[in-house]
Write a protein that holds these residues in place. Structure first.
Motif, mmCIF file in Angstrom:
data_model
loop_
_atom_site.group_PDB
_atom_site.id
_atom_site.type_symbol
_atom_site.label_atom_id
_atom_site.label_comp_id
_atom_site.label_asym_id
_atom_site.label_seq_id
_atom_site.Cartn_x
_atom_site.Cartn_y
_atom_site.Cartn_z
ATOM 1 N N MET A 31 0.833 -1.206 0.000
ATOM 2 C CA MET A 31 0.000 0.000 0.000
ATOM 3 C C MET A 31 0.868 1.258 0.000
ATOM 4 O O MET A 31 0.586 2.218 -0.720
ATOM 5 C CB MET A 31 -0.935 0.023 1.215
ATOM 6 C CG MET A 31 -2.187 -0.791 1.061
ATOM 7 S SD MET A 31 -3.310 -0.161 -0.215
ATOM 8 C CE MET A 31 -4.004 1.267 0.602
ATOM 9 N N ARG A 32 1.917 1.261 0.792
ATOM 10 C CA ARG A 32 2.808 2.422 0.874
ATOM 11 C C ARG A 32 3.444 2.711 -0.482
ATOM 12 O O ARG A 32 3.500 3.847 -0.932
ATOM 13 C CB ARG A 32 3.873 2.169 1.928
ATOM 14 C CG ARG A 32 4.824 3.307 2.107
ATOM 15 C CD ARG A 32 5.922 2.942 3.118
ATOM 16 N NE ARG A 32 6.482 4.133 3.658
ATOM 17 C CZ ARG A 32 6.117 4.689 4.795
ATOM 18 N NH1 ARG A 32 5.189 4.151 5.540
ATOM 19 N NH2 ARG A 32 6.686 5.787 5.202
ATOM 20 N N CYS A 33 3.913 1.682 -1.146
ATOM 21 C CA CYS A 33 4.560 1.829 -2.446
ATOM 22 C C CYS A 33 3.552 2.311 -3.491
ATOM 23 O O CYS A 33 3.837 3.229 -4.265
ATOM 24 C CB CYS A 33 5.187 0.503 -2.866
ATOM 25 S SG CYS A 33 6.186 0.604 -4.355
ATOM 26 N N LEU A 34 2.387 1.710 -3.514
ATOM 27 C CA LEU A 34 1.361 2.102 -4.478
ATOM 28 C C LEU A 34 0.874 3.527 -4.235
ATOM 29 O O LEU A 34 0.662 4.287 -5.183
ATOM 30 C CB LEU A 34 0.182 1.129 -4.430
ATOM 31 C CG LEU A 34 0.444 -0.272 -4.969
ATOM 32 C CD1 LEU A 34 -0.751 -1.174 -4.688
ATOM 33 C CD2 LEU A 34 0.757 -0.235 -6.455
ATOM 34 N N ARG A 35 0.704 3.896 -2.979
ATOM 35 C CA ARG A 35 0.255 5.254 -2.650
ATOM 36 C C ARG A 35 1.269 6.274 -3.158
ATOM 37 O O ARG A 35 0.910 7.281 -3.764
ATOM 38 C CB ARG A 35 0.046 5.408 -1.148
ATOM 39 C CG ARG A 35 -0.437 6.797 -0.748
ATOM 40 C CD ARG A 35 -0.680 6.946 0.746
ATOM 41 N NE ARG A 35 0.484 6.596 1.529
ATOM 42 C CZ ARG A 35 0.541 5.557 2.376
ATOM 43 N NH1 ARG A 35 -0.497 4.773 2.555
ATOM 44 N NH2 ARG A 35 1.644 5.311 3.050
ATOM 45 N N GLU A 36 2.520 5.998 -2.938
ATOM 46 C CA GLU A 36 3.575 6.906 -3.401
ATOM 47 C C GLU A 36 3.553 7.033 -4.923
ATOM 48 O O GLU A 36 3.637 8.124 -5.471
ATOM 49 C CB GLU A 36 4.935 6.399 -2.923
ATOM 50 C CG GLU A 36 6.089 7.254 -3.343
ATOM 51 C CD GLU A 36 6.109 8.622 -2.683
ATOM 52 O OE1 GLU A 36 6.643 9.559 -3.300
ATOM 53 O OE2 GLU A 36 5.585 8.761 -1.567
ATOM 54 N N ALA A 37 3.405 5.918 -5.608
ATOM 55 C CA ALA A 37 3.391 5.933 -7.077
ATOM 56 C C ALA A 37 2.151 6.657 -7.607
ATOM 57 O O ALA A 37 2.245 7.467 -8.527
ATOM 58 C CB ALA A 37 3.439 4.515 -7.618
ATOM 59 N N PHE A 38 0.997 6.383 -7.028
ATOM 60 C CA PHE A 38 -0.234 7.040 -7.470
ATOM 61 C C PHE A 38 -0.152 8.544 -7.219
ATOM 62 O O PHE A 38 -0.577 9.334 -8.050
ATOM 63 C CB PHE A 38 -1.454 6.462 -6.741
ATOM 64 C CG PHE A 38 -2.043 5.253 -7.397
ATOM 65 C CD1 PHE A 38 -3.335 5.273 -7.889
ATOM 66 C CD2 PHE A 38 -1.311 4.084 -7.523
ATOM 67 C CE1 PHE A 38 -3.883 4.147 -8.491
ATOM 68 C CE2 PHE A 38 -1.848 2.957 -8.122
ATOM 69 C CZ PHE A 38 -3.138 2.991 -8.606
ATOM 70 N N ASN A 39 0.380 8.936 -6.085
ATOM 71 C CA ASN A 39 0.477 10.362 -5.773
ATOM 72 C C ASN A 39 1.431 11.081 -6.713
ATOM 73 O O ASN A 39 1.192 12.222 -7.093
ATOM 74 C CB ASN A 39 0.911 10.579 -4.318
ATOM 75 C CG ASN A 39 -0.216 10.327 -3.353
ATOM 76 O OD1 ASN A 39 -1.380 10.316 -3.725
ATOM 77 N ND2 ASN A 39 0.130 10.109 -2.103
ATOM 78 N N ALA A 155 8.525 -2.533 -4.590
ATOM 79 C CA ALA A 155 8.828 -2.072 -3.243
ATOM 80 C C ALA A 155 9.967 -2.920 -2.712
ATOM 81 O O ALA A 155 9.925 -4.146 -2.800
ATOM 82 C CB ALA A 155 7.599 -2.214 -2.345
ATOM 83 N N ILE A 156 10.983 -2.255 -2.184
ATOM 84 C CA ILE A 156 12.113 -2.959 -1.576
ATOM 85 C C ILE A 156 12.204 -2.462 -0.135
ATOM 86 O O ILE A 156 12.741 -1.380 0.121
ATOM 87 C CB ILE A 156 13.427 -2.686 -2.341
ATOM 88 C CG1 ILE A 156 13.263 -3.055 -3.819
ATOM 89 C CG2 ILE A 156 14.586 -3.424 -1.700
ATOM 90 C CD1 ILE A 156 14.424 -2.635 -4.703
ATOM 91 N N PRO A 157 11.656 -3.222 0.809
ATOM 92 C CA PRO A 157 11.640 -2.765 2.202
ATOM 93 C C PRO A 157 13.038 -2.738 2.808
ATOM 94 O O PRO A 157 13.833 -3.660 2.616
ATOM 95 C CB PRO A 157 10.753 -3.783 2.910
ATOM 96 C CG PRO A 157 10.630 -4.944 2.005
ATOM 97 C CD PRO A 157 10.993 -4.508 0.632
#
Length: 191
Positions: A31-39, A155-157
């Motif tokens: 979710m964090r990775c997708l949110r960043e990309a969408f934003n 995403a690479i945590p």
């Protein structure tokens, strides 16, 4: 695996030779990775659409209150409000669906960082992202997000990296990517 990553000259690492680590993504990480990309890709357009629809809503609602007998103005005033809610809610619901599906798959990713790029392996496939290709890496407090123009986002945590590999990545990415490496960490930058 390369010994002594902290002092290694990055140009001396051979093709596809470098630190390798593995991880499985959680729902929150996806979710964090997708949110960043969408934003990054949609925020400006959504703000413009919101402003235009908000303006239309105000105009039509003002017309309704000026002449309450014309209920069409009420409908036309509330329709843009519904569209604004949809513009902001639909991407969130889509991200949530993607993250839920991906986290259920429980895929094991293996990443190798080397002087010319990043290799990501999963599900029997290998994806090589050369630093000379059109890739960008976005770093925040929790992860690196690798995005290529081929509609690929990874995403690479950071939790999957030991301290030495993390320091290596902090040297490698800015040096090799220049302006295509985006450091968005909020905490004090400790290398």
């Amino acid at each position: 695996m390369v010994d002594n990553l902290e002092t290694m000259d990055l140009s001396r690492i051979g093709p596809q030779e470098g630190p390798t680590f593995s991880y499985t993504l959680t729902y929150e990480q996806i979710m964090r990775c997708l949110r960043e990309a969408f934003n990054r890709t949609n925020k400006k357009g959504k703000l413009i659409q919101t402003w235009v629809l908000g303006f239309l809503s105000v105009v039509y609602l003002a017309s309704f209150f000026g002449a309450p007998q014309l209920s069409t103005y009420l409908f036309l005033g509330l329709l843009p409000v519904a569209l604004i809610v949809f513009i902001w809610l639909a991407p969130y619901l889509q991200r949530r669906k993607i993250a839920r599906e991906m986290s259920r798959e429980n895929v094991q990713y293996q990443v190798t960082l080397y002087s010319r790029g990043v290799i990501i392996r999963y599900d029997g496939a290998e994806y090589v992202f050369m630093f000379t290709d059109a890739i960008e890496i976005f770093e925040d407090d929790e992860q690196f997000a690798l995005q290529s123009t081929k509609d690929r986002l990874y995403a690479i945590p950071k939790s999957s990296m030991n301290a030495e590999i993390l320091r290596f990545a902090h040297r490698l990415f800015p040096e090799k990517l220049g302006g295509r490496y985006h450091d968005r960490r909020r905490k004090t930058k400790e290398e």
